[in-house]
Design a protein around this motif. Structure first.
Motif: not given
Ligand code: PHE
Length: 460
Positions: A111-135
């Motif tokens: 459940x804590x990860x979901x909060x981290x992912x909300x944060x990452x979504x807000x700062x647009x952290x995933x944009x342009x990354x490939x699967x390897x980088x996200x992993x």
């Protein structure tokens, strides 16, 4: 919440009961764990076994839990004390408390990860990354010093805050508005996933059963997953059952909850497997599957930024309505049986959960002393609670209903004191009394002694 039955909180309306139970049922179990377990256990073969278990074990056990809770108007330990005074049956309640405690400990990690992912979504952290980088980011996060622990603590704090506010206002309100929103986003994600390259291969994996893959391991995996996903086998729904109005039709409530829960899990499968195959990940990749694949799907979508953000907020809320029901099991017990005030009970419960939860989170680090090779404390909690404790609890609950309570009490509760007609009530009782306990035992025996049945058939 109080000790007197008259003052006991109850859910406001019929939709209230369905919403609250669905809120408990729908959570990380459907969206995160279901695709992992289904992938590891052969996809289509797993799905068939899973659906049969929901139908023949899930529905009857959920009905039994509601009956026990509503009839006794008590928490999961108190319920057995009221319905079977001076017997050992309250042990079932204690197993439930232990189970709620252990599940919440590692559930709050995810459940804590979901909060981290909300944060990452807000700062647009995933944009342009490939699967390897996200992993890579996901691994870094799991390995970072305190980040996962902070989010876990925040999540437990949120859960405790809702409980302190009281059951009715707390849960119903969130679930009624936000669950339908989650369903809409899931449908949009399904459509996106199905239009990816090679999507049909993923669908084949998920829907075409390869019967040769059905083994004892698939059965126990499906059994554990079904119980976990429906929140049954540990008294969460006994506790919630005690808040359900005496006028609610238990059978329609249970059928609706099981249908919605299963629908959400299947949608998660339709999203994850085609995307996994399309991105070149094995459907057996397990645990990190969902948290790596979903951001990739959003990356490929128009409006991905906003969808991603809304999705992780809704996923966090879905997880929250589940953690509330878990903590409620512990708090209602401390409050009603040990006469500890609601506030104190909530604080004690949360702190204790966090202490074990902390170990679960730390065990996921590379080279953690809490894990030996592939045996990770986190996974031990998961396996032990879902595949052993929940089915054992479920077995005892139906045996209690079928063999200890009288059929008259069952009839009385299921028909709301003969005010409504339940067409299949004898059939349901028959399943509870004979079929369901037998089925669980067979699955257990088959796991403990893998060749037991094969040998019997050979000798016959
Ligand atoms: N059913 C919840 C989910 O799928 C988890 C849960 C299990 C909640 C047991 C309460 C009791 O996420």
């Amino acid at each position: 919440m109080s000790n007197g039955n008259q003052n006991r909180d109850s859910f406001g309306s019929k939709i209230g009961a369905i919403a609250a139970a669905a809120g408990s049922a729908i959570g990380l179990g459907n969206i995160y764990r279901f695709p992992c377990v289904a992938g590891e256990n052969g996809g289509g073969a797993f799905l068939i076994v899973y659906l049969l278990i929901i139908l023949f074990l899930g529905i009857p056990i959920m009905i039994s839990e509601f009956i026990i809770g509503r009839r006794s108007q008590k928490n999961t330990v108190g319920a057995f004390k009221v319905l079977a005074p001076k017997t050992g049956w309250s042990i079932v309640g204690y197993i439930g408390i232990l189970c709620a405690f252990l599940i919440l400990a590692y559930y709050s990690t995810i459940a804590g990860w979901t909060l981290e992912y909300i944060y990452k979504s807000i700062i647009n952290n995933f944009a342009g990354k490939d699967l390897y980088a996200i992993k890579q980011e996901f691994n870094n996060f799991n390995n970072s010093a305190i980040r996962p622990l902070v989010w876990q603590a925040v999540f437990i704090f949120l859960t405790a805050s809702v409980i302190i506010k009281g059951i009715k206002q707390g849960i119903e309100k969130y679930t009624k508005i936000l669950m339908p929103l989650l369903l809409i986003i899931l449908i949009i994600l399904c459509i996106k996933s199905l239009t990816l390259n090679n999507a049909s291969e993923g669908l084949k994996f998920f829907f075409m059963p390869d019967f040769s893959k059905i083994t004892g391991k698939v059965f126990i995996g499906a059994l554990g997953q079904a119980f976990f996903s429906l929140s049954i086998g540990m008294g969460a729904l006994i506790t919630y059952g005690s808040y359900i109005s005496k006028k609610d039709n238990l059978v329609t409530t249970v059928t609706s909850v099981c249908l919605i829960d299963t629908f959400v899990a299947i949608m998660a499968g339709i999203i994850i497997f085609p995307a996994a195959i399309s991105f070149g990940i094995s459907p057996k990749a397990g645990d990190s599957l969902v948290f790596n694949i979903l951001p990739m799907i959003f990356n490929k979508m128009t409006g991905g930024y906003i969808f991603c953000l809304i999705f992780f907020i809704l996923l966090a809320i879905a997880a929250l309505t589940s953690t509330i029901s878990l903590l409620e099991v512990i708090v209602a017990f401390l409050n009603e049986e040990l006469n500890i005030s609601l506030n104190k009970a909530t604080i004690y419960g949360s702190v204790a959960v966090f202490i074990i939860g902390l170990l679960a989170t730390l065990s996921r680090r590379d080279g953690s002393i809490l894990s030996f090779d592939n045996i990770i404390f986190f996974n031990i909690l998961d396996y032990f609670t879902n595949n052993i404790l929940l089915p054992t609890g479920g077995l005892l609950i139906i045996v209690f209903l079928g063999w200890k309570l009288s059929k008259k009490q069952f009839n009385d509760e299921i028909t709301n004191g003969k005010t409504i007609k339940i067409a299949l009530k004898n059939f349901i009782f028959f399943i509870i009394k004979f079929i369901a306990p037998f089925a669980i035992l067979v699955i257990f025996i088959n796991v403990i002694f893998p060749n037991f049945f094969a040998n019997i058939f050979r000798t016959i």
